[in-house]
Each structure stands twice: as structure tokens, then as C-alpha cells.
Design an enzyme around this catalytic site. Structure first.
Site, PDB file in Angstrom:
ATOM      1  CG  ASP A   1      30.452  50.075  37.091  1.00  0.00           C
ATOM      2  OD1 ASP A   1      30.952  50.721  36.144  1.00  0.00           O
ATOM      3  OD2 ASP A   1      29.244  50.177  37.422  1.00  0.00           O
TER       4      ASP A   1
ATOM      5  CD  GLU B   1      51.359  49.637  49.867  1.00  0.00           C
ATOM      6  OE1 GLU B   1      50.805  50.590  50.405  1.00  0.00           O
ATOM      7  OE2 GLU B   1      51.043  48.463  50.129  1.00  0.00           O
TER       8      GLU B   1
ATOM      9  CG  ASP C   1      48.020  45.779  49.357  1.00  0.00           C
ATOM     10  OD1 ASP C   1      48.038  47.020  49.292  1.00  0.00           O
ATOM     11  OD2 ASP C   1      47.514  45.162  50.331  1.00  0.00           O
TER      12      ASP C   1
ATOM     13  CG  ASP D   1      27.457  53.770  39.056  1.00  0.00           C
ATOM     14  OD1 ASP D   1      27.465  52.595  38.643  1.00  0.00           O
ATOM     15  OD2 ASP D   1      26.483  54.296  39.647  1.00  0.00           O
TER      16      ASP D   1
HETATM   17  C1  NOJ Z   1      47.876  49.340  51.031  1.00  0.00           C
HETATM   18  C2  NOJ Z   1      46.683  49.835  50.279  1.00  0.00           C
HETATM   19  O1  NOJ Z   1      47.075  50.898  49.444  1.00  0.00           O
HETATM   20  C3  NOJ Z   1      45.662  50.256  51.306  1.00  0.00           C
HETATM   21  O2  NOJ Z   1      44.584  50.935  50.739  1.00  0.00           O
HETATM   22  C4  NOJ Z   1      45.228  49.028  52.061  1.00  0.00           C
HETATM   23  O3  NOJ Z   1      44.344  49.402  53.098  1.00  0.00           O
HETATM   24  C5  NOJ Z   1      46.417  48.305  52.682  1.00  0.00           C
HETATM   25  N1  NOJ Z   1      47.502  48.161  51.760  1.00  0.00           N
HETATM   26  C6  NOJ Z   1      46.037  46.927  53.161  1.00  0.00           C
HETATM   27  O4  NOJ Z   1      45.772  46.071  52.084  1.00  0.00           O
END
Ligand code: NOJ
Length: 499
Positions: free
Chosen positions: A36, A254, A198, A28
Site C-alpha cells: 500500500d 507505453e 498505459d 504492506d
Molecule cells: C500494460 C500494463 O503494464 C499491464 O500490466 C496491463 O495488464 C495492460 N497494460 C492493460 O492495462
């Protein structure tokens, strides 16, 4: 080129180690108790000295923070809590100067409920009529409860695979696809080296929004084996298109699917270059289970010629030291992780051996805890700010009160305390990152039950998972997870030896 095959390393990410920075928890600089971008920028030399190749920044975009940044209200700006676009540009420039690449998180499955699109472009989201006075179908949210919320104004329901503050976009809409192309271009023009996508297996939903199959009797309650809310065929042409758009930048998905064979579909030669492989992370400290996970991954990815990836920690799972039950095992796991072929992901604090923290309920922040009525503890325990120095209460992370409390005894785990101690977890990671084998596939050696021994790129990695003892293989000892025992490896230790 098939992998693993001993083929020459083609691209920087094929053998890279990525370092995940959870932006809120790293450093921070502004003095408000929340990490940040300027804080990260000031600590880039630390990351470079550690010996990693690239940085993954979790979302720093304007967000009401219902899921700590994974609810984005503007994809092309920086949340004032984290800095400005200039801070971002400065961070990227400094990172590049230090030889570090930078990838950013893109969150395309859902926006924040406060994104202007939710008001102005309702058609960009998934809406449906209810069924018998209830939600349109039986889909469940990952964070607990139904995946649908009723909108009294329109009488319809909107879909959210996560929290109600994270409405899912309708990827069948051309507009949504075009918007995200512009978003990717925006960050590419700002110099990023790639994206972490994501919920990359989400995005498109079954166009008819059909029910998921009911759970198999005896399986975990509520755990529908999702087939209609995720993993839809339209994702593959989308990622082929993104791959063209990304040029020589890396796309890391992911792809949260349990079977590596299904994950492999996303990393075919013209789709994403990398996908997270969570198989190791889900396994206990058990030699047979770990070996099966490694073999299953290598087999599935070799079939499509993709680079394997490995991860043991991230901001969604309990810290390794706690999961495995000891720092010694976590040290051995570091040598296992960093000897495997392909790309590895580390999570900031893993190199310090940070433990999972059991927070008092009043300190908790994660929506998972609240949405499950406390049935699931949530993920705050692995998101505690990094202790940079032993000085309480901010531990060098902040001059204010840290956004999550740092345990009083974490001074001993701080960077300043570990930095010059050759026996510390930090020194082990630094040594391992310097000495890790590169190039080539993995060959298993015969070894007693409870142990894992393999060779790669001229290095033998021997891990005594839980056998009584394992002889250190013949050759020059490069690195041992526990320097006190050099002749043989006791249970929960590992070594690298030059063959
Ligand atoms: C995966 C992310 O790593 C996680 O932290 C998040 O809550 C979910 N996707 C939803 O975006």
C-alpha cells in the site's frame, strides 16, 4: 537538439533512472498482505539511497482488481486497499523532500467494467452490432479470446483489447477526451511530476472497425499484426495537446509497438517526451542481438531528436535472472543498461536479483493465466512481494500472509541480507547508480564476437556476453560485475573503466 549528440542534458528525465514500484508488492503497512501507499512511503529512504531519480507508481486507484489496478473504477481517488488521498499527498511530499520525483500511471485505453461510466455513459465505449451471429470483427484480445463481449440486454457487443472487465473507451468521443484532461489536471494539482501512459498506442480505434489482416501463414496462431485497433493517426494531436497540458511534467508512453521507428513517431519534439523501448527486453542474452537492438533504437530516436529509454524488467515480463539463466548475466546486464545513453527504468526487486517464481496454479491471480486456459503462465511470477528481511513468512513485506507466496529461500535475497554485503546485487546496483556515465552519445569499440564494448561520457563499458574471455579495457577500473575477476572478463560479466 538531436540525440545522441553530446548535447548538454536539458531536462531531468533525459538522464534519469526511474524505479517502478508495483504497489501491491512493495510493502504492506496496513497488515492485510497487500502492499500500500503508506508502505511505500515508509520505504522511500531505501529508494533514495539506491540512487534512482524518480518513482513510477503502478495504478492505486479504486478498482475491482480484475487486472490488478489496470481496471480503474475511479481515476481520481485511492483504493482503500492502498490507502487514501492523504497518504498519496504524504508520499509525494516525502519523496520530493528526498529528491525523488513521482510519476503515476494513467490508464486511458479502458476503464473497469465497474466504472460508473459503463452504466451511465454507454456512449463513451466502443459498441457494435455483431456479424453473422458472432463478434463485429476479427480482433483478438491481448489476454486471449475475441476482443468483443456480447451484451444480452442491448444485443450489441463491446470492445475490450484486454479482459472483458476492461471495456475500451471510444476516444473519438469529445467527452472522453475532456474527462481525461480533468484527470490529468487532478493529479498535476496534487504535485505529480509526470505520467506513465498505459497502452499509449491504443485509445483510438479504426472508426469503421475493419478486420485486421489475417496472420501470415506460419506466424504464431492468433497473432494478427494489428493496424486497425492500435497506432491510429488521431493519437498524435492528442499527445500534442497533453504535452501542452502537462507543462514541465514528463509523459512516458507505453507505446507497445515492435518497430522503434514507429515508436519514434510518439516522441517527436512536441509529443511525449519519453516512450518505453522494449527492444532490449525482448532479446536473448546474445551480443549481436543486443547490439542490433541498441543501434536500431538509437537510430530511430536520433531521427526525431528524442531521448532513448531502456528497460530490462517490468511487472509484465519474467524476471531477468531467470530470463538470462544466471545472476551473473543479470549483473552484467545491469552495467550494460546503466551505461547506455538516456533514461533507464528499473523494476523493484531487479536490484535484488529476484527470480521468476513458478507458482502453483491455485496461487495464481493473473487474468492472463485464466483467460488462456493456462496456456500462458501469466505475470504473477514477477510480482512476488519484495523480501525486506529474512524472516518468514512475510519477509518484512507484511505481518499477514503475502498476497502471493514468497519462496522460502528468499531470505538470502532480502534487502537486510544484501544491504551490507559489498558483493551483493543490491550493492552492485547502488554502485552502478552512483558511478554511471552521464552525458554524450555512444561510440562502439571494436571487440571480439560475443562481446559488446562501447564508450560513453569518458567511461568504457565492456560486456562479455558469451565469448570465452574479454580483456578488461585499459584504464582505471570503476566497477566490475564480478569482483573476483579483475584482469579479464569471463563469459557473462561486465566492467566499467575510465578511459
Ligand atoms: C500494460 C500494463 O503494464 C499491464 O500490466 C496491463 O495488464 C495492460 N497494460 C492493460 O492495462
Amino acid at each position: 537538439m538531436p540525440w545522441p549528440s553530446g548535447s548538454p542534458v536539458a531536462e531531468w528525465w533525459d538522464e534519469a533512472v526511474f524505479y517502478e514500484v508495483y504497489v501491491r508488492s512493495f510493502a504492506d503497512a496496513s497488515g492485510d498482505g497487500v502492499g500500500d501507499l503508506p508502505g511505500i512511503r515508509a520505504h522511500l529512504p531505501y529508494i533514495a539511497e539506491l540512487g534512482v531519480d524518480a518513482l513510477w507508481l503502478t495504478p492505486f486507484y479504486p478498482s475491482p482488481g480484475a487486472d490488478h489496478g489496470y481496471d480503474v473504477a475511479d481515476y481520481c481517488d485511492v483504493d482503500p486497499a492502498f490507502g487514501t488521498l492523504d497518504d498519496f499527498d504524504g508520499l509525494v511530499a516525502d519523496a520530493h523532500e528526498l529528491g525523488l520525483r513521482v510519476i503515476v500511471d494513467v490508464v486511458p485505453n479502458h476503464t473497469s467494467i465497474e466504472h460508473p461510466w459503463f452504466r451511465e455513459h454507454r456512449e463513451r465505449y466502443v459498441w457494435a452490432e455483431g456479424r453473422n451471429g458472432g463478434p463485429p470483427n476479427n480482433w483478438l484480445a491481448v489476454f486471449g479470446g475475441p476482443a468483443w463481449t456480447h451484451d444480452p440486454a442491448s444485443g450489441e457487443w463491446y470492445l475490450h483489447l484486454f479482459a472483458p472487465e476492461q471495456p475500451d473507451l471510444d476516444w473519438h468521443q469529445a467527452d472522453v477526451q475532456h474527462e481525461f484532461e480533468s484527470i490529468l489536471r487532478f493529479w498535476i494539482e496534487r504535485g505529480v511530476d509526470g505520467f506513465r501512459i498505459d497502452v499509449a498506442h491504443g485509445l483510438f480505434k479504426d472508426p469503421e472497425l475493419r478486420d485486421e489482416d489475417e496472420p501470415v501463414p506460419g506466424s504464431e496462431p492468433g497473432s494478427f499484426d494489428r493496424r486497425r485497433a492500435i497506432d491510429q493517426p488521431q493519437l498524435h494531436p492528442l499527445y500534442r495537446h497533453w504535452r501542452t497540458l502537462a507543462g514541465d511534467r514528463v509523459l512516458v508512453g507505453e507505446v507497445f509497438l515492435s518497430d522503434p521507428v514507429r515508436v519514434a513517431d510518439y516522441v517527436r519534439p512536441d509529443e511525449l517526451q519519453l516512450a518505453f523501448n522494449f527492444t532490449l527486453l525482448w532479446e536473448p542474452w546474445d551480443a549481436a542481438a543486443l547490439r542490433d537492438a541498441i543501434d536500431a533504437t538509437l537510430g530511430a530516436l536520433a531521427a526525431v531528436g528524442a531521448t532513448p529509454t531502456w528497460v530490462l524488467e517490468n511487472h509484465d515480463v519474467p524476471r531477468l535472472v531467470t530470463r538470462y539463466g544466471s545472476a551473473s548475466r543479470a549483473r552484467a546486464a545491469a552495467l550494460l543498461l546503466l551505461a547506455l545513453p538516456g533514461t533507464a527504468f528499473l523494476y523493484a526487486g531487479q536490484e535484488l536479483g529476484l527470480e521468476e517464481v513458478a507458482l502453483p496454479d491455485e496461487a495464481r491471480q493473473d487474468p492472463v493465466f485464466f483467460r488462456t486456459g493456462g496456456a500462458r503462465a501469466g505475470r504473477d511470477g514477477c510480482r512476488i512481494p519484495i523480501p525486506w528481511s529474512p524472516d518468514e513468512p512475510g519477509f518484512g513485506f507484511t505481518d499477514a500472509m503475502p498476497w502471493l507466496p514468497v519462496p522460502a529461500d528468499w531470505g538470502s535475497l532480502s534487502v537486510a541480507t544484501q544491504r551490507d554485503d559489498p558483493a551483493s546485487m543490491l550493492s552492485l546496483y547502488r554502485d552502478a547508480l552512483r558511478l554511471r556515465p552521464r552525458g554524450g552519445g555512444l561510440t562502439w569499440h571494436e571487440s571480439p564476437p560475443g562481446t559488446l564494448v562501447f564508450e560513453r561520457g569518458g567511461t568504457v563499458c565492456a560486456v562479455n556476453v558469451d565469448a570465452s574471455a574479454l580483456a578488461v579495457p585499459q584504464g582505471e577500473l570503476l566497477l566490475a560485475s564480478d569482483s573476483a575477476n579483475r584482469g579479464e572478463l569471463p563469459s557473462g560479466t561486465a566492467a566499467w573503466v575510465r578511459a
